[in-house]
Design a protein around this motif. Structure first.
Motif, PDB file in Angstrom:
ATOM      1  N   VAL A 259       0.842  -1.214   0.000  1.00 21.25           N
ATOM      2  CA  VAL A 259       0.000   0.000   0.000  1.00 21.25           C
ATOM      3  C   VAL A 259       0.870   1.254   0.000  1.00 21.25           C
ATOM      4  O   VAL A 259       0.635   2.198  -0.765  1.00 21.25           O
ATOM      5  CB  VAL A 259      -0.955  -0.002   1.225  1.00 21.25           C
ATOM      6  CG1 VAL A 259      -1.701   1.327   1.330  1.00 21.25           C
ATOM      7  CG2 VAL A 259      -1.936  -1.164   1.133  1.00 21.25           C
ATOM      8  N   LYS A 260       1.911   1.250   0.868  1.00 22.35           N
ATOM      9  CA  LYS A 260       2.795   2.424   0.997  1.00 22.35           C
ATOM     10  C   LYS A 260       3.608   2.655  -0.276  1.00 22.35           C
ATOM     11  O   LYS A 260       3.927   3.795  -0.614  1.00 22.35           O
ATOM     12  CB  LYS A 260       3.748   2.237   2.187  1.00 22.35           C
ATOM     13  CG  LYS A 260       3.068   2.255   3.549  1.00 22.35           C
ATOM     14  CD  LYS A 260       2.733   3.665   3.966  1.00 22.35           C
ATOM     15  CE  LYS A 260       2.196   3.715   5.383  1.00 22.35           C
ATOM     16  NZ  LYS A 260       1.752   5.083   5.739  1.00 22.35           N
ATOM     17  N   LEU A 261       3.954   1.553  -0.963  1.00 26.75           N
ATOM     18  CA  LEU A 261       4.756   1.659  -2.195  1.00 26.75           C
ATOM     19  C   LEU A 261       4.069   2.562  -3.211  1.00 26.75           C
ATOM     20  O   LEU A 261       4.704   3.428  -3.820  1.00 26.75           O
ATOM     21  CB  LEU A 261       4.979   0.261  -2.785  1.00 26.75           C
ATOM     22  CG  LEU A 261       5.649   0.204  -4.159  1.00 26.75           C
ATOM     23  CD1 LEU A 261       7.078   0.711  -4.095  1.00 26.75           C
ATOM     24  CD2 LEU A 261       5.619  -1.236  -4.712  1.00 26.75           C
ATOM     25  N   TRP A 262       2.771   2.361  -3.403  1.00 24.46           N
ATOM     26  CA  TRP A 262       2.049   3.122  -4.433  1.00 24.46           C
ATOM     27  C   TRP A 262       1.734   4.547  -4.006  1.00 24.46           C
ATOM     28  O   TRP A 262       1.299   5.362  -4.811  1.00 24.46           O
ATOM     29  CB  TRP A 262       0.775   2.376  -4.838  1.00 24.46           C
ATOM     30  CG  TRP A 262       1.130   1.184  -5.675  1.00 24.46           C
ATOM     31  CD1 TRP A 262       1.274  -0.100  -5.264  1.00 24.46           C
ATOM     32  CD2 TRP A 262       1.462   1.202  -7.067  1.00 24.46           C
ATOM     33  NE1 TRP A 262       1.663  -0.906  -6.312  1.00 24.46           N
ATOM     34  CE2 TRP A 262       1.772  -0.141  -7.432  1.00 24.46           C
ATOM     35  CE3 TRP A 262       1.507   2.191  -8.042  1.00 24.46           C
ATOM     36  CZ2 TRP A 262       2.143  -0.495  -8.732  1.00 24.46           C
ATOM     37  CZ3 TRP A 262       1.865   1.832  -9.341  1.00 24.46           C
ATOM     38  CH2 TRP A 262       2.178   0.518  -9.676  1.00 24.46           C
ATOM     39  N   LYS A 263       1.978   4.846  -2.725  1.00 21.51           N
ATOM     40  CA  LYS A 263       1.811   6.221  -2.251  1.00 21.51           C
ATOM     41  C   LYS A 263       3.151   6.964  -2.178  1.00 21.51           C
ATOM     42  O   LYS A 263       3.190   8.170  -1.956  1.00 21.51           O
ATOM     43  CB  LYS A 263       1.167   6.226  -0.852  1.00 21.51           C
ATOM     44  CG  LYS A 263      -0.284   5.742  -0.852  1.00 21.51           C
ATOM     45  CD  LYS A 263      -0.856   5.792   0.554  1.00 21.51           C
ATOM     46  CE  LYS A 263      -2.307   5.324   0.578  1.00 21.51           C
ATOM     47  NZ  LYS A 263      -2.859   5.333   1.964  1.00 21.51           N
TER      48      LYS A 263
END
Length: 306
Positions: A259-263
């Motif tokens: 999730v954090k990767l795409w943010k």
């Protein structure tokens, strides 16, 4: 009070510790011993493993080879690190490039001398390992995919050396190795996103440089999803004792990572993801003690009956 010369000497020692990343090496040495006791040789008493002088030489040689690898990597990456890690680069520059090379060759000579007391096969293995690290630092790391895969293989090779020593080839070991390999591969790709500025300036052909951050994120996401395959085998097919708690917890952290990767957009975001992956890997080292060696011995006996 310390004299100026003593202070300079201590500063250079600290600088060299930074170059060889001593904080990483002790974790790898500990992981090799824990893996030997709980995974690779569960049928042997822990005390006998700890007192095994040949295993000690293999672990020591692995640690020294990894240290020499960090030295040569630092030697080739000196310009790139000035952009990507300016503070660390300034500390590392307290030791001259010529001194780094001298220590590099001396350490590698010591490694080959030490393993010569074990066998000629050990000499061949570590000679090949030293060469691969040099070739990766000199050339392969500048290329996409090949560089990342090579770095991941090199990180797992010390455990393969111990695997060859004990000659235990049952399937659960390879499931562990696959999970570790995929985690390290993801970390290597995150480092490419983290270091994109220095890679651009120094013409490193990484995935983010050639194809953009979006493509790099797709590749990382695919590999992150692939980690569920070895986790499935380690939790549902093989019996790894209470270590299955670690694998379930790792999956939760990898979902958070996904999730954090795409943010993530900035270098600081990728640094946080890098540390999250490092936490999962290091936690795995300490969680090895959750494995019940008797379960693996029983599993090995079952396999031998087929």
């Amino acid at each position: 009070m310390l004299s100026r010369k003593s202070k300079l000497f201590l500063t250079k020692i600290f600088s060299f510790f930074s170059v060889v990343r001593g904080y990483n090496i002790w974790v790898i040495a500990l992981a090799q011993y824990l893996a030997s006791i709980f995974i690779l040789a569960p049928e042997i008493r822990a005390l006998d493993i700890i007192l095994d002088w040949q295993l000690f030489l293999i672990v020591l040689a692995s640690s020294l080879t990894i240290a020499s690898g960090y030295i040569i990597n630092n030697f080739y990456d000196a310009k790139k690190d000035l952009i990507n890690r300016p503070k660390k680069a300034m500390i590392d520059r307290l030791v001259s490039q010529s001194t780094k090379l001298k220590v590099y060759f001396a350490v590698n000579f010591l490694v080959v001398t030490l393993v010569s007391f074990i066998s000629w096969k050990a000499v061949l293995f570590f000679s090949a390992y030293i060469f691969l690290i040099w070739y990766y630092s000199h050339r392969l790391k500048k290329y996409p995919i090949i560089g990342n895969l090579t770095a991941s293989v090199l990180a797992v090779l010390p455990f393969f050396g111990i695997l060859m020593y004990y000659k235990n080839f049952y399937h659960v070991i390879f499931a562990h190795a696959c999970f570790l390999f995929l985690l390290i591969l993801i970390r290597e790709l995150i480092k490419d996103l983290e270091n994109i500025e220095g890679d651009l300036v120094n013409e490193y052909k990484t995935i983010p440089v050639l194809f953009g951050e979006q493509t790099a994120k797709i590749v990382i996401s695919t590999i992150t999803i692939a980690t569920t395959i070895p986790v499935y085998f380690l939790t549902d097919i093989y019996d790894v004792g209470y270590m299955d708690i670690y694998f379930y917890f790792s999956l939760l952290l990898l979902i958070l990572f996904f999730v954090k990767l795409w943010k993530s957009e900035k270098k600081s975001d990728y640094l946080k993801l890098h540390f999250l992956l490092k936490f999962i890997i290091v936690s795995g080292v300490f969680c090895i003690i959750l494995i019940d060696p008797s379960v693996l011995i029983h599993g090995k006996k079952l396999l031998s009956t087929y």
